[in-house]
Structure formats: C-alpha cells, structure tokens
Design a protein around this motif. Sequence first.
Motif, PDB file in Angstrom:
ATOM      1  N   GLY A   1       5.392   5.783  10.078  1.00 61.29           N
ATOM      2  CA  GLY A   1       5.917   5.334   8.794  1.00 61.29           C
ATOM      3  C   GLY A   1       6.794   4.107   8.934  1.00 61.29           C
ATOM      4  O   GLY A   1       6.902   3.485   9.989  1.00 61.29           O
ATOM      5  N   GLY A   2       7.429   3.721   7.817  1.00 57.89           N
ATOM      6  CA  GLY A   2       8.285   2.548   7.819  1.00 57.89           C
ATOM      7  C   GLY A   2       7.488   1.263   7.709  1.00 57.89           C
ATOM      8  O   GLY A   2       6.326   1.256   7.305  1.00 57.89           O
TER       9      GLY A   2
ATOM     10  N   ALA B   1       5.876 -10.510   4.591  1.00 53.92           N
ATOM     11  CA  ALA B   1       7.038 -11.288   4.179  1.00 53.92           C
ATOM     12  C   ALA B   1       7.618 -10.780   2.868  1.00 53.92           C
ATOM     13  O   ALA B   1       8.835 -10.765   2.663  1.00 53.92           O
ATOM     14  N   GLN B   2       6.737 -10.340   1.952  1.00 56.47           N
ATOM     15  CA  GLN B   2       7.212  -9.929   0.634  1.00 56.47           C
ATOM     16  C   GLN B   2       7.718  -8.495   0.612  1.00 56.47           C
ATOM     17  O   GLN B   2       8.276  -8.043  -0.385  1.00 56.47           O
ATOM     18  N   ASP B   3       7.539  -7.750   1.695  1.00 63.49           N
ATOM     19  CA  ASP B   3       7.962  -6.359   1.724  1.00 63.49           C
ATOM     20  C   ASP B   3       9.467  -6.243   1.936  1.00 63.49           C
ATOM     21  O   ASP B   3      10.082  -7.068   2.623  1.00 63.49           O
ATOM     22  N   THR B   4      10.035  -5.222   1.355  1.00 63.67           N
ATOM     23  CA  THR B   4      11.445  -4.916   1.615  1.00 63.67           C
ATOM     24  C   THR B   4      11.544  -4.045   2.864  1.00 63.67           C
ATOM     25  O   THR B   4      10.587  -3.358   3.235  1.00 63.67           O
ATOM     26  N   ILE B   5      12.705  -4.111   3.495  1.00 58.35           N
ATOM     27  CA  ILE B   5      12.903  -3.323   4.707  1.00 58.35           C
ATOM     28  C   ILE B   5      12.845  -1.836   4.366  1.00 58.35           C
ATOM     29  O   ILE B   5      13.467  -1.372   3.418  1.00 58.35           O
TER      30      ILE B   5
ATOM     31  N   LEU C   1      19.953   7.307   6.948  1.00 58.90           N
ATOM     32  CA  LEU C   1      19.126   6.773   8.017  1.00 58.90           C
ATOM     33  C   LEU C   1      19.329   5.284   8.196  1.00 58.90           C
ATOM     34  O   LEU C   1      19.291   4.754   9.296  1.00 58.90           O
ATOM     35  N   GLY C   2      19.542   4.535   7.095  1.00 56.26           N
ATOM     36  CA  GLY C   2      19.644   3.098   7.201  1.00 56.26           C
ATOM     37  C   GLY C   2      21.032   2.622   7.523  1.00 56.26           C
ATOM     38  O   GLY C   2      21.264   1.430   7.713  1.00 56.26           O
TER      39      GLY C   2
ATOM     40  N   VAL D   1      14.796  -1.867  15.285  1.00 58.64           N
ATOM     41  CA  VAL D   1      13.852  -2.765  15.939  1.00 58.64           C
ATOM     42  C   VAL D   1      13.828  -4.111  15.231  1.00 58.64           C
ATOM     43  O   VAL D   1      14.463  -4.308  14.192  1.00 58.64           O
ATOM     44  N   LYS D   2      13.078  -5.024  15.793  1.00 59.64           N
ATOM     45  CA  LYS D   2      12.946  -6.351  15.223  1.00 59.64           C
ATOM     46  C   LYS D   2      12.423  -6.237  13.795  1.00 59.64           C
ATOM     47  O   LYS D   2      11.422  -5.590  13.541  1.00 59.64           O
TER      48      LYS D   2
END
Length: 663
Positions: A291-292, A298-302, A5-6, A357-358
């Motif tokens: 989801g996602g 800021a501290q979250d991972t993609i 998916l990524g 998306v952004k």
Amino acid sequence: MEQGLGSETLDKSRVLNVKPLRCLEPMFPPDFGSSQFSSPQSANFVCAPPTGPFPPGVTSFFPFLSQNGSLNQATPFDVNHAVQSPTPIRSFRTPMSQNGNGYPMNFGDESSSKSDKSKGSSKKMKNSQIGDGVDVDAEVEVVANSFFSSYDLTKFHSSRLVDQDKETVDCVLMMFDLLRRRIAQHDDSGNKSSSLARNANLKAGAILLNKGIRTCTKKRIGSVSGIDVGDIFFFRMELCVVGMHAPSMSGIDYMSMKTHSSEECVAVSIVSSGGYEDVDDGDVLIYSGQGGNMYKKAQDTISDQKLVKGNLALEKSLHQGNDVRVIRGVKDIAHPTGKVYIYDGIYRVQESWIEKVKGGYNIFKYKLGRKPGQPQAFTMWKSIQQWKESISSRTGVILPDLTSGAENLPVCLVNEVDEEKSPGYFTYSSSLKNPKPINSPQPSTSCSCRGGCQPGNSNCGCIQKNGGFLPYTSLGVLLNSNSLIYECGSSCSCPLNCRGKISQAGLKVRLEVFKTNDKGWGLRSWDPIRAGAFICEYAGEVVTSREVDNNYIFDTTRSYKPFDVILRKQNELLKVPYPLVISSKDVGNVARFMNHSCDPDVYWQLIVRENKNESNLHVGLFAIKHIPPMKELTFDYGVVESEKEERKKKCLCGSPKCSGYYF
C-alpha cells in the motif's frame, strides 16, 4: 491509529494494540446481489480474491463466487459431469472495483504485486470479443472441454484432495500447464490478440479453479503437503491452484487464527519479487509492507502505508510467532519480462518498524528469519550466479567445458564425491549424425518463410504438417502433443532462430555433468527449466542391431509410459511409428549422462527434419514438469517386451514409484 502513522513521533505500542479488522473478509460489489456481502465465518476458503491485471473480460471465479454471486463454499468438483456438463466458464470481463473496506474485484487493489503495479494494473479492460465478433470465451471453453476429455478427472475428486501428496500436486500442476499450452496454441494460431495469448496462464488458472481442479482448498499455516522447499513456479496462478499463495497479485496472504482470547488474522505466506525495497541476506529477508505511494505520481498526495490487511496480518504474526511461507520471485533469464517463483521454505517474523522513504511517506518494514535445518533454495540460486560469473567459485570442477566448444553454452564436469577424473573417453557430437532418411507420411517439402515461420501462416508447409500450428512457443516450450514433431530443415528458407527449429539452435540452459553417489555420472541444470521446454537432443550413432550391449543405448522400439500418464484415463504404453536405435558409447553429447528413473522429469519426443527432399529422424528431450536448478535430469529408459529376466538391471532411482529394475 492511522493518523498517528504520518507523525514524526509515533507511539509504537498504540500501533500494535489493535483489534482484528472485520474488513479482512472479502466484500462484493452490488452487481453480485448485495452491496455488503461478507463471507460467513465458517467458510472453507475465506480469503481475498486474487488481485491484479487480468485478461480482457475475466470475472471472479471459483472458489470465490458461485454462479449466483454468493460466496462459494468450496463445492466439490463433479467428476461425473465434468466434460459432459462443465461448469460454465463465464465471460472474461472484469467487474468494477468496490470502494470502502471491501476488497476490489478488479485484480488491481492497493496490495497489488510490488513489481507489477507500475505496469498499469488499473487500466480498463477491453470487451471479450475480438476480430469479427468472435466470442473468445466460447472458443476457450471448447478448447478446454476437448482437453479435459483426454484425461481422468476422477483423480481430482474432493475426497482425494483432502490429504494431498506429491503426485496430487504434480497432477494439478501438469493439468494447469498442459491446458495453458493448449490455450496458448489456440490463441496463437489465428486472428487472436497477442495480449490474449500472453494471458493463457490466467485463463487456464481461472478454468481450473472454476471446475474445482485444485489442491489445498483450506488455507493453512506452515508447509503445504506435496510441495518441497526449492520447488519452482513460473506463474502466480500455479501458486494459487496448489494452495501455496491464494492472491494472484497481492504479496501477502493471510487467514483467521483463533487464539486463547480472540480471533486474529495472521500471515500465512508472502511473495517477495523485488518490486519494493526488499533486502535479503541469505536466510534473512527485510520485507516492505503493501500500500501507500510506492509508485507515486507528481500529482498524487503523500500517502502512508496503513496497518490493515496484509500489513496487520504480518504484525500479528510477529506476536503470535507463527510460521510464514516465503516465495522468492527472481528474474527469468529466458523470459526477461517474466519471473521464476522459488519456494524458499518457512520463515518467522522477528521484528517490525516504520521507515520514512524517499518521497516523504512511511512504510512498514518486517524482518523475517528462515527456520534452520531446511534444504537450500534461494541461497543455491545466489551461488549459481557466482558460478556463472567465475567458474573457479564452483567446487569440484574437473573441466570447465567438456564439449570443447561444440555447444553454444559450456557444460562443466564436476566431481564432489570421489577422485574419479573422467567418465571415459568419447567423441562429443551435438547432434545425431547422418540418420537414415525415413518414409514420412507427410510430403517432404521445405518452407519459404525467409523471416521465420509465423503463427497462422496457412501457406507455410511446415506449419501445415504440424496440424496448422507452430510446434513451439518463442521460449522453446513444446505445444504439440503429437507422436511426431515436424521441424524446418536445412533446406528451408527460415533462419536458425525460427520457432520451427528450436531443437537445432543448441542448448538453452547451462548444464553440468556431475558424479552421483551411486549411479555413476549424471546430468543437471544450473538454470530453472519450464515444463515442456526443450533441453537437448539425444546424439550418437545410429545402429542397426538391437543386441548392442552397453549402457549408452537409446531405443525407440521399447515400450514407454506417456509422460502425462498420471493424468491419462488408461495406463497404456506408447509405441512410436519409427524404429530408431542410437548408441552414444563412442559418439554422443550430454544426453548420454542422463540416468533412468521410474518417476522421471524428462521425456523424449521424435522430431522429423526436412533436408533436401528427405525426412530425417532426431530425438529431442523435453521437461515433463518445472525442474529446479541442481535437480538431476532423468528419463524412463523403457521396457523391452519379452526380455529375458537375466537382462534386468537394478534400478537405483530411489523414487516411490520405483519398480526395482530396468532393462
């Protein structure tokens, strides 16, 4: 599948060729008796429990868990012991969430409402006790049981709820709203947390579900019997109790469907509230998956969205071509932090894709098209917004404001039927003029609440006359069920925006006088109206003779069915304590255009206002149920006892309950 998916290059065929995931069945945490408790395939109601922020101390409720923690098989409500031995209302406390493949039970999982997730749905809830150790749950249970004792709960017998009709749905929604208002009044009356008062709808929904007072206990594909396209709801719990959309927060609801080769989960309904980047263009909706990292910190991972749960169900619906109910959530103009949910009809998933998306993460996009031939719903709302911006865009307008500025909101006059240009001359008056003072059983005293009457103020004389409660919510929704409402008057110290002066502050919704096809002129609203909300006063001239023969008479001496007659134990008629006959033929307001119906959506209520040591009567008109925009506003004209047969008039209301005539 999820690793692909990524990546920049994605083999779409691999994504679509998946097997149904058994994790779609709800999983419950260990405290309920099993660490891996899944629902049996034969369950009558198999779905994820509602998710999202819940009031302090709410646990899972019927139909998802029984008292011993096992999955409840939609046990019929025992109407014979409903009040005497009610199903216990357990602690309003949220259990810890379940990690892994099971759904979290804290009403705040990754599929939480798109518009509400950023508001802290994962915060820990407080203990269910407030103040000096007061058990909120016990108090609410007493309030609920007292409320239920007034109504005929046999209407909710399981045998009747199998094939629900409009009346059954109305019963459940009315029961929900009246209980919600009663709980809100209770929480508002004393040393209660304001957050608890705001969650009265969640508590009312939990109680009804716990007692089995609901409709459509089995999920279904397509339309839900008893609910029309264009119907509106003000709370997600209302959607839940009538079977429109089971999760109280998640935007996608789904169920298992057998196919020729296997069993797959398909979407049955979605709620589009505008929280994600949903795009609508009339009858086409571009819906973002769930989801996602939609609200990435800021501290979250993609984190990409995954093809599981609701996303997978929508993908399967694309290939199965099944109907999907679409509920649109729009901003509530009367309550900026609230929403109005519009049932926009049946759609089908036409296309899906993955979009970056952004923020650098991937989300699923689904294109849904509305099936043709359905009544207007969401597109009508969009048209009304254009009318408000420019009255010239409204076809058939004769006068932009027939009140000539007498009301705080303009009321336009519209004829799209024939060439008639006017309903006849009359003098517009927004209120009943100089009514004769009455001998009120309550002493005629004024309050000294300079900043406005406040809940729980035992020193306020106006609150005391209403049994210790304020009669309205801040939104103008009536809380009292008494035969009389006592409002603050002109001699009270409180300002015009006081909660004790709702009927004196003018119109709250944009109204339109329009020409009907067969009943002359009628009245409807451009805005949605909440159940219990004040609409307008019945204005005119007080007359002494009951023999006045015209079509603009309001007479409290007639006998009326109570507005909640479909819930009552007995089908009795109401008698009011004070005679009041009003003629609006020569002097009146918009209420003079409200037609009769044997199944009305408006009821009237006597209001007493204090004025310089005198008590004056007025008549307020309130909504019986939620009223969508452009639906005609009607009330029951009542029955004159021992009236001569020749005085009967043919009724043209067209409702299934029509008696054929009125006086």
